[in-house]
Design a protein around this motif. Structure first.
Motif, PDB file in Angstrom:
ATOM      1  N   GLU A   1       0.824  -1.205   0.000  1.00 42.04           N
ATOM      2  CA  GLU A   1       0.000   0.000   0.000  1.00 42.04           C
ATOM      3  C   GLU A   1       0.861   1.258   0.000  1.00 42.04           C
TER       4      GLU A   1
ATOM      5  N   ASP B   1      -1.680  -0.047 -10.101  1.00 44.33           N
ATOM      6  CA  ASP B   1      -2.930   0.626  -9.768  1.00 44.33           C
ATOM      7  C   ASP B   1      -3.727   0.964 -11.016  1.00 44.33           C
TER       8      ASP B   1
ATOM      9  N   LYS C   1      -7.755  -0.880 -11.905  1.00 45.57           N
ATOM     10  CA  LYS C   1      -9.045  -0.243 -12.188  1.00 45.57           C
ATOM     11  C   LYS C   1      -9.870  -1.017 -13.212  1.00 45.57           C
TER      12      LYS C   1
ATOM     13  N   SER D   1      -6.918   0.491  -6.333  1.00 51.15           N
ATOM     14  CA  SER D   1      -5.513   0.089  -6.333  1.00 51.15           C
ATOM     15  C   SER D   1      -5.427  -1.405  -6.053  1.00 51.15           C
ATOM     16  N   TYR D   2      -4.247  -1.961  -6.328  1.00 49.79           N
ATOM     17  CA  TYR D   2      -4.007  -3.371  -6.049  1.00 49.79           C
ATOM     18  C   TYR D   2      -3.200  -3.478  -4.759  1.00 49.79           C
ATOM     19  N   ASP D   3      -3.807  -4.073  -3.745  1.00 53.86           N
ATOM     20  CA  ASP D   3      -3.125  -4.257  -2.464  1.00 53.86           C
ATOM     21  C   ASP D   3      -3.950  -5.216  -1.611  1.00 53.86           C
TER      22      ASP D   3
END
Length: 423
Positions: free
Chosen positions: A48, A56, A60, A396-398
């Motif tokens: 993060e 990120d 989406k 986002s990717y986390d």
């Protein structure tokens, strides 16, 4: 629907005729990337906190979910977890970590041979008895393969025993073969950092004797004296673990109907590729550490898919895992940022520029949280991007957005089948 990523024309696949090129597939495996929220990062995880504009942007328009890569009841190792991600159920195919590495090194194991990982580790020196020492570093400051090879020669000479053979691997990761041996339960050194080693030593008397003798051989070896002078930790003991017998993996192409290539500096991953009949692609400067050749891995992946005819490429980067083991928060963040900047960004852009449709998974194999400095078996977040279509993704990717997703895969070895659903 076209999978153009908003605001970036490099990702627009709509300029070509549909079906012009066969769909290609990638896994971007960020070893040990998943983590826990850290107070020093304001309650964020390293993923993060990292600047990851490419991940990120993909997030989406990608599927975001969680996957359990380590089956219930199995140890959370890179061996079991990566087997899952590549599509092999560890409950069926796993026979130990070290035998997979033996495949990479080129050791032809007999059915009753037992292979052990032989780390060269850093033990504390102030204690009188070997069993009272502590493991300070499982990687000896990421010792170079060249230095470690000299130390392995000293071990070969000083620990010469009938039926036992040492083989040089990569960096701190090496191999011991016990001819006609027995599989014994041993503890990974990264699981017991800073702990007294006595209760974790082998019960087998000869294996224990060899480990104790290795300290006498290595502690004041010229290589280690030079390392001390240069401010580096000495690789002053062997540590055996990961015992197992020769594996038998079904060929990747037979299992999935795809030709596959592996890009990794780590013998474990290269050994899985050998066992699966995948092609190992060598990248100069790839070393399994923080300062690996990220750019070279990206270039090799694009070439494999667009010029060499492979259907699938597995890009493995060890750095986040190593930084997690070492407890280095800033360097773990840096490794994630470099994966995003030097691999994910260039690979997705170049494939799109060449008019190549593709589907890509981005994920860790397991968490390596800074707070524990070893692996855990918790599920990990994944990102699945398809260049030919948009889906409703996440900001986002986390880990946080993965946990918020309703998509779960409890059998990790099934996830790659989801990747291959694009055709």
């Amino acid at each position: 629907m076209c999978g153009r990523i908003s605001g970036d024309p490099a990702y627009d696949p709509c300029t070509r005729v549909k079906g012009e090129k066969r769909l290609k597939y990638l896994v971007m495996l960020c070893d040990g990337m998943a983590d826990e929220p850290l107070e020093e990062l304001g309650g964020k995880t390293p993923l993060e906190a990292a600047a990851t504009p490419n991940m990120d942007r993909l997030a989406k328009v990608s599927e975001i979910g969680m996957v359990r890569t380590v089956p219930e009841g199995m140890a959370p190792g890179s061996d079991t977890a990566n087997l899952s991600v590549i599509g092999y159920d560890p409950k069926c195919y796993y026979t130990g970590r070290s035998p997979l590495e033996a495949l990479s090194i080129g050791v032809d194991m007999a059915p009753d041979d037992v292979s052990f990982r032989c780390n060269v580790v850093t033990l504390s020196e102030e204690e009188e008895k070997y069993e009272d020492r502590k493991i300070l570093d499982h990687s000896s400051d990421e010792i170079s393969t060249e230095e470690a090879a000299v130390l392995l020669e000293a071990l070969k000479e000083g620990l010469k025993r009938d039926g036992y053979e040492f083989y040089v691997g990569t960096s701190y990761r090496h191999l011991l073969i016990w001819k006609h041996g027995s599989v014994v339960e041993l503890t990974p050194p990264h699981d017991i950092l800073t702990k007294r080693i006595g209760e974790f030593l082998p019960k087998d008397p000869l294996l224990r004797e060899m480990m104790e003798k290795s300290y006498e051989i290595l502690n004041h070896h010229p290589v280690n004296e030079a390392r001390r002078k240069n401010g580096l930790k000495p690789a002053n003991s062997a540590w055996f673990w990961g015992a197992g017998t020769r594996p038998a993996l079904k060929a990747f192409e037979e299992l999935h109907g795809k030709t596959g290539a592996m890009i990794s500096a780590v013998d474990l991953l290269k050994g899985i590729a050998v066992g699966a009949g995948m092609q190992n692609l060598m990248v100069e400067g790839a070393n399994g550490g923080l300062h690996t050749n990220y750019t070279g891995k990206a270039e090799a992946a694009v070439k494999a898919l667009t010029e060499d005819g492979f259907d699938f490429v597995y890009i493995h980067v060890e750095a986040p895992d190593e930084m997690g083991h070492q407890g280095k928060v800033k360097d773990k963040i840096r490794s994630i940022e470099w994966i995003d900047e030097k691999i994910i960004g260039p690979v997705t852009a170049k494939l799109s520029e060449q008019g190549q449709d593709f589907r890509m998974l981005v994920l860790p194999d397991h968490p390596t949280p800074i707070c524990v400095r070893t692996h855990t078996a918790d599920p990990v977040p994944y990102l699945l991007y398809d260049s030919t279509k948009n889906v409703q993704g996440a900001v986002s990717y986390d880990e946080r957005h993965g946990m918020e997703s309703k998509i779960r895969e409890e059998e990790g070895y099934r996830l790659i089948g989801h990747l291959f659903e694009g055709e």
